[in-house]
Design a protein around this motif. Structure first.
Motif, PDB file in Angstrom:
ATOM      1  N   PHE A   1       0.835  -1.202   0.000  1.00 37.22           N
ATOM      2  CA  PHE A   1       0.000   0.000   0.000  1.00 37.22           C
ATOM      3  C   PHE A   1       0.867   1.249   0.000  1.00 37.22           C
ATOM      4  O   PHE A   1       0.599   2.212  -0.735  1.00 37.22           O
ATOM      5  N   ALA A   2       1.913   1.268   0.816  1.00 36.51           N
ATOM      6  CA  ALA A   2       2.750   2.456   0.923  1.00 36.51           C
ATOM      7  C   ALA A   2       3.449   2.772  -0.396  1.00 36.51           C
ATOM      8  O   ALA A   2       3.506   3.931  -0.825  1.00 36.51           O
ATOM      9  N   PHE A   3       4.003   1.762  -1.063  1.00 33.48           N
ATOM     10  CA  PHE A   3       4.660   1.993  -2.352  1.00 33.48           C
ATOM     11  C   PHE A   3       3.645   2.482  -3.384  1.00 33.48           C
ATOM     12  O   PHE A   3       3.922   3.424  -4.148  1.00 33.48           O
ATOM     13  N   ALA A   4       2.457   1.852  -3.420  1.00 31.53           N
ATOM     14  CA  ALA A   4       1.445   2.264  -4.395  1.00 31.53           C
ATOM     15  C   ALA A   4       0.969   3.687  -4.131  1.00 31.53           C
ATOM     16  O   ALA A   4       0.746   4.462  -5.072  1.00 31.53           O
ATOM     17  N   GLU A   5       0.824   4.052  -2.865  1.00 33.76           N
ATOM     18  CA  GLU A   5       0.362   5.407  -2.533  1.00 33.76           C
ATOM     19  C   GLU A   5       1.416   6.450  -2.907  1.00 33.76           C
ATOM     20  O   GLU A   5       1.086   7.521  -3.421  1.00 33.76           O
ATOM     21  N   ALA A   6       2.680   6.144  -2.639  1.00 33.61           N
ATOM     22  CA  ALA A   6       3.745   7.073  -3.026  1.00 33.61           C
ATOM     23  C   ALA A   6       3.788   7.246  -4.546  1.00 33.61           C
ATOM     24  O   ALA A   6       3.978   8.357  -5.056  1.00 33.61           O
ATOM     25  N   ALA A   7       3.600   6.145  -5.285  1.00 37.87           N
ATOM     26  CA  ALA A   7       3.569   6.229  -6.749  1.00 37.87           C
ATOM     27  C   ALA A   7       2.382   7.062  -7.213  1.00 37.87           C
ATOM     28  O   ALA A   7       2.499   7.874  -8.138  1.00 37.87           O
ATOM     29  N   LEU A   8       1.232   6.865  -6.589  1.00 39.80           N
ATOM     30  CA  LEU A   8       0.022   7.593  -6.963  1.00 39.80           C
ATOM     31  C   LEU A   8       0.184   9.086  -6.742  1.00 39.80           C
ATOM     32  O   LEU A   8      -0.281   9.908  -7.541  1.00 39.80           O
ATOM     33  N   ARG A   9       0.864   9.458  -5.658  1.00 38.34           N
ATOM     34  CA  ARG A   9       1.044  10.861  -5.322  1.00 38.34           C
ATOM     35  C   ARG A   9       2.282  11.475  -5.976  1.00 38.34           C
ATOM     36  O   ARG A   9       2.448  12.701  -5.946  1.00 38.34           O
ATOM     37  N   GLY A  10       3.158  10.636  -6.515  1.00 38.78           N
ATOM     38  CA  GLY A  10       4.378  11.150  -7.122  1.00 38.78           C
ATOM     39  C   GLY A  10       5.343  11.729  -6.105  1.00 38.78           C
ATOM     40  O   GLY A  10       6.019  12.729  -6.378  1.00 38.78           O
TER      41      GLY A  10
END
Length: 310
Positions: free
Chosen positions: A171-180
Motif C-alpha cells: 500500500f505504501a509503495f502504491a500510494e507514493a507512486a500515486l502521489r508522485g
C-alpha cells in the motif's frame, strides 16, 4: 476507472468535513466514485433505545444535505453516492468498508469528550474494516478545516524487520507512486537492549549496536527489493533507527503526507482482530493522516485449532 468507491464517513462535524476533503482527493487520484455515509445512531422520533425499522431516507438527512452543499462548490466531482444508515456507528462503519477501496474518517466526531484525541468509531473502523482505513487528524492548534496539502511531502511507512507486513508495504509503495512523492521507510530496532539476570547468572556478551543496525538494514532491504522492482518510479529511502518505533513514526508524521501502519494478523491464541501498541500510538499522536492497512485475507484467516489424529 475503479468501481470500488472511496467511502467518507460524515456526521456534520468539522473533523468529518476534513475527512470528506481527504476522501474526495483520494477518489480523484484513483478515478473512483465517492460514497458519503452518515450513520444516524437513533431515529429522530424515537427513544434512544428504540431503533428505526428499515433504512432512513438519505434525502431527508440534514448532515448529507450539508455535505451536498459543501461539494456543490467543487469542480470536476467524481460520481457521488449518498448513504444514510441507522444504528451503531462502531458496527456499521466497518461494514461500509467491505466493498470499498478506502474508508476515511475524522479522528473524532461529535460525540465523546473534547479532550479525546481519537474517537471510538475511528478506532473500531481501523480495527475491524476489511479495507484500509484513513484517519484524518484535527490540525494542531486549529479548529478549522484543511484540505490535503499536495505539497510533495513523503509517505512514511513503518517496517518491522523481524515480521514485515507485505500488505502494508505494498500500500505504501502504491500510494507514493500515486502521489508522485518519495517513500520514507522507518525500520526501528530495540536499543538499548534490556537484559534480565537471576542472581548468580553470568552477564550476556556485549552486543555491538552497529552490528544490530547493519542486520536490521540488511533484513529491511531484502524485504523491500520486490516492492522497489514493482515501483521503480518511487524513490524509497530506508531509515534504520534505534529505540521506539511509535515515537519515530509520530515524529516523522510532522513532515509527512501520510503515515502507513499495519494491523495485527490474527493468531491462534489471539483470534480477535486487534491493533498493536505502535499502531494505536501513531493513531493517537500523529500529526498527519494515518492509514491502517489490514493484512492480506490469507494471512488474516480465522485461526483453527488442530484436531489430533486418532
Amino acid at each position: 476507472m475503479s468501481t470500488q468507491p472511496v467511502v467518507a464517513a460524515v456526521d456534520g462535524s468539522e473533523d468529518s468535513l476534513r475527512a470528506l476533503e481527504w476522501a474526495l482527493d483520494a477518489a480523484r487520484r484513483r478515478e473512483a466514485p465517492l460514497r458519503v455515509v452518515h450513520v444516524r445512531q437513533y431515529a429522530p422520533w424515537a427513544q434512544p433505545e428504540v431503533l428505526a425499522a428499515g433504512p432512513p431516507d438519505p434525502g431527508e438527512d440534514p448532515v448529507l444535505d450539508q455535505v451536498r452543499g459543501h461539494l456543490a462548490k467543487e469542480a470536476a466531482l467524481p460520481a457521488v453516492e449518498y448513504v444514510a444508515l441507522e444504528g451503531a456507528p462502531g458496527a456499521l462503519l466497518p461494514e461500509a468498508g467491505a466493498t470499498a477501496r478506502l474508508l476515511v474518517l475524522g479522528s473524532r466526531g461529535r460525540g465523546g469528550f473534547a479532550s479525546l484525541l481519537l474517537g471510538s468509531n475511528s478506532l473500531s473502523a481501523a480495527r475491524d474494516a476489511e479495507c484500509p482505513v484513513v484517519v484524518v487528524p484535527r490540525p494542531r492548534g486549529e479548529d478549522g478545516g484543511g484540505a490535503p496539502s499536495g505539497s510533495g511531502r513523503p509517505v512514511v511507512v513503518g517496517l518491522h524487520a523481524d515480521s514485515p507486513d507485505e500488505a502494508t508495504l505494498a500500500f505504501a509503495f502504491a500510494e507514493a507512486a500515486l502521489r508522485g512523492v518519495r517513500l520514507r521507510i522507518v525500520a526501528a530496532y530495540p536499543w538499548p537492549l534490556q537484559t534480565w539476570m537471576l542472581p548468580g547468572e553470568m552477564p550476556p556478551p556485549e552486543i555491538d549496536q552497529d552490528a544490530v543496525e547493519h542486520e536490521t538494514r540488511t533484513l529491511a532491504e531484502g524485504f523491500l527489493t520486490a516492492h522497489r522492482e514493482r515501483h521503480p518510479q518511487v524513490t524509497a529511502e530506508t531509515d534504520v533507527l534505534p529505540g521506539d518505533a511509535a515515537g519515530h513514526l509520530v515524529e516523522a508524521s510532522q513532515d509527512a503526507e501520510l503515515v502507513v501502519v499495519g494491523r495485527h494478523r490474527r493468531r491462534l491464541l489471539a483470534p480477535a482482530r486487534m491493533m498493536g501498541s505502535v499502531t494505536q500510538a501513531v493513531l493517537l499522536h500523529a500529526a498527519s493522516p494515518v492509514v491502517v492497512v489490514p493484512p492480506n485475507p490469507a494471512e488474516d484467516a480465522e485461526p483453527r485449532a488442530v484436531t489430533p489424529e486418532r
